[in-house]
Design a protein around this motif. Structure first.
Motif, mmCIF file in Angstrom:
data_model
loop_
_atom_site.group_PDB
_atom_site.id
_atom_site.type_symbol
_atom_site.label_atom_id
_atom_site.label_comp_id
_atom_site.label_asym_id
_atom_site.label_seq_id
_atom_site.Cartn_x
_atom_site.Cartn_y
_atom_site.Cartn_z
ATOM 1 N N VAL A 244 0.863 -1.193 0.000
ATOM 2 C CA VAL A 244 0.000 0.000 0.000
ATOM 3 C C VAL A 244 0.895 1.237 0.000
ATOM 4 O O VAL A 244 1.539 1.565 1.010
ATOM 5 C CB VAL A 244 -0.938 0.015 1.223
ATOM 6 N N LEU A 245 0.974 1.915 -1.149
ATOM 7 C CA LEU A 245 1.894 3.034 -1.310
ATOM 8 C C LEU A 245 1.130 4.340 -1.411
ATOM 9 O O LEU A 245 0.024 4.409 -1.981
ATOM 10 C CB LEU A 245 2.744 2.847 -2.564
ATOM 11 N N SER A 246 1.757 5.351 -0.899
ATOM 12 C CA SER A 246 1.206 6.696 -1.052
ATOM 13 C C SER A 246 1.550 7.225 -2.439
ATOM 14 O O SER A 246 2.346 6.641 -3.177
ATOM 15 C CB SER A 246 1.771 7.610 0.032
ATOM 16 N N ASP A 247 0.944 8.354 -2.785
ATOM 17 C CA ASP A 247 1.219 8.943 -4.105
ATOM 18 C C ASP A 247 2.698 9.299 -4.285
ATOM 19 O O ASP A 247 3.282 9.029 -5.348
ATOM 20 C CB ASP A 247 0.339 10.177 -4.304
ATOM 21 N N PRO A 248 3.346 9.896 -3.286
ATOM 22 C CA PRO A 248 4.795 10.148 -3.457
ATOM 23 C C PRO A 248 5.609 8.860 -3.641
ATOM 24 O O PRO A 248 6.550 8.819 -4.431
ATOM 25 C CB PRO A 248 5.183 10.880 -2.173
ATOM 26 N N ASP A 249 5.190 7.806 -2.907
ATOM 27 C CA ASP A 249 5.907 6.539 -3.070
ATOM 28 C C ASP A 249 5.685 5.950 -4.458
ATOM 29 O O ASP A 249 6.584 5.364 -5.054
ATOM 30 C CB ASP A 249 5.450 5.544 -1.997
ATOM 31 N N ARG A 250 4.472 6.090 -4.982
ATOM 32 C CA ARG A 250 4.204 5.596 -6.339
ATOM 33 C C ARG A 250 5.036 6.369 -7.368
ATOM 34 O O ARG A 250 5.545 5.802 -8.329
ATOM 35 C CB ARG A 250 2.717 5.734 -6.657
ATOM 36 N N LEU A 251 5.155 7.664 -7.142
ATOM 37 C CA LEU A 251 5.985 8.458 -8.045
ATOM 38 C C LEU A 251 7.439 7.998 -7.996
ATOM 39 O O LEU A 251 8.098 7.855 -9.037
ATOM 40 C CB LEU A 251 5.880 9.939 -7.684
ATOM 41 N N GLU A 252 7.949 7.746 -6.779
ATOM 42 C CA GLU A 252 9.328 7.283 -6.654
ATOM 43 C C GLU A 252 9.504 5.911 -7.318
ATOM 44 O O GLU A 252 10.530 5.632 -7.927
ATOM 45 C CB GLU A 252 9.726 7.209 -5.172
#
Length: 365
Positions: A244-252
């Protein structure tokens, strides 16, 4: 340092000189001593010429590439010379002619000059061994047809002057055996040289293959280390958050995936500045594709730095939603950069091209 070649040359000179000296040890009267001396001098000069004469071209330049006219022997000589294995060089044509002339003239000249009563005396039969030694030298100098022609001439002349039985008994058989052994020896040497050359080439190929494998393994290790450095933190966070990733983590994660693709598909296009601009484009939401299809394989590092600097400048000013960076097979163009964005003129299923840049090869534009 004493070489095998020098030892064999000394032995050849000493043996032929001994055979010729036998012709001067007269044990009885002869009819024409001057002819004997001149014939001996001609024999020694021809023999030593065949021993020592090497054309200057064969000493100073490598052998030429074989042609269909020269046949397999020239090809074998060229291959062995390339690999550092060198046998006796071919006897020059002039020396061949002199050797044949010696084989024809010497037996008859000696037989006539000593007289009919002394033709079977030891001082008159020296030419049986002498011509045999000369033809052995000719055979070693890689002229087999000349050597066997000389043996035939010696056989005919000796049998005519002293009879077949005397000729065979007094040394003709030994001369034939010498030439036969010399031919077998040269054949064996050439075969060994070819085998050695072939093994050397195989060893070099195996060494090259092993080296390439080591380089590839090293490159794979480097790629794995880069992949771990780029994707490791993202994977760690993904595992820690159970996917479960946050939007910043998905971007990274998306940026890390793009970096890995860039390193695998276009490593020669990348330097620190280009990598930074690619990351900046992805962070603003652009979809970037980098592909090196081999157009930069022959470009040196200095030219690559110029191409990369121009690519970084192009990416710095690009605002397209999709960027396609490819190497070009064209001789003048090194890299093409294409940018596409949704059409602003109205509803459309096609993206419009808002960036088209061709980066030329330095010095070829």
């Amino acid at each position: 340092m004493i070489s095998v070649k020098n030892v064999l040359v000394v032995l050849a000179v000493a043996f032929t000189a001994y055979l010729a000296a036998r012709g001067l040890s007269w044990t009885g009267p002869i009819t024409q001593p001057l002819v004997v001396v001149v014939t001996l001098a001609f024999y020694l000069a021809t023999t030593w010429l065949c021993i020592f004469w090497e054309p200057a071209s064969t000493r100073s330049t490598p052998p030429p590439a074989p042609s269909p006219a020269t046949g397999a022997h020239a090809e074998d000589d060229a291959k062995t010379a390339v690999d550092g294995i060198r046998g006796p060089v071919r006897l020059p044509p002039i020396a061949q002619v002199l050797a044949l002339a010696c084989a024809v003239i010497v037996p008859s000249a000696i037989s006539v000059s000593v007289g009919a009563d002394a033709r079977t005396a030891p001082f008159a039969t020296w030419y049986l061994g002498g011509i045999g030694a000369l033809m052995t030298i000719v055979m070693v100098r890689r002229r087999p047809w000349t050597a066997w022609t000389g043996i035939v001439a010696l056989t005919v002349a000796s049998m005519l002057w002293m009879g077949p039985v005397n000729a065979l008994a007094l040394g003709l058989v030994g001369s034939i055996v010498w030439v036969t052994c010399a031919q077998l020896l040269v054949f064996s040497m050439d075969r060994a040289a070819r085998d050695t050359s072939r093994l050397t080439r195989l060893q070099r190929a195996a060494t090259g293959w092993q080296t390439s494998q080591i380089v590839r393994q090293r490159e794979r290790r480097v790629q794995v280390q880069k992949a771990l450095a780029v994707a490791g933190p993202v994977l760690t966070r993904t595992v820690a958050h159970a996917g479960v990733l946050s939007d910043p983590d998905r971007l990274e994660a998306r940026i890390a995936e793009g970096k890995l693709r860039d390193e695998m598909r276009g490593p020669r296009l990348l330097d620190d500045e280009v990598r930074a601009e690619l990351e900046r484009a992805r962070r603003r939401g652009a979809n970037v594709t980098v592909l090196d299809e081999g157009g930069l394989d022959d470009v040196d590092d200095e030219q690559l730095s110029v191409i990369r600097a121009q690519l970084a400048d192009a990416l710095r000013s690009a605002t397209s939603d999709r960027l396609y960076i490819r190497t070009s097979p064209d001789e003048r163009v090194a890299v093409t950069v294409v940018g596409r964005s949704p059409s602003v003129a109205g509803p459309s299923d096609e993206d419009s091209v808002d960036l088209w840049l061709e980066i030329p090869h330095p010095g070829r534009a």
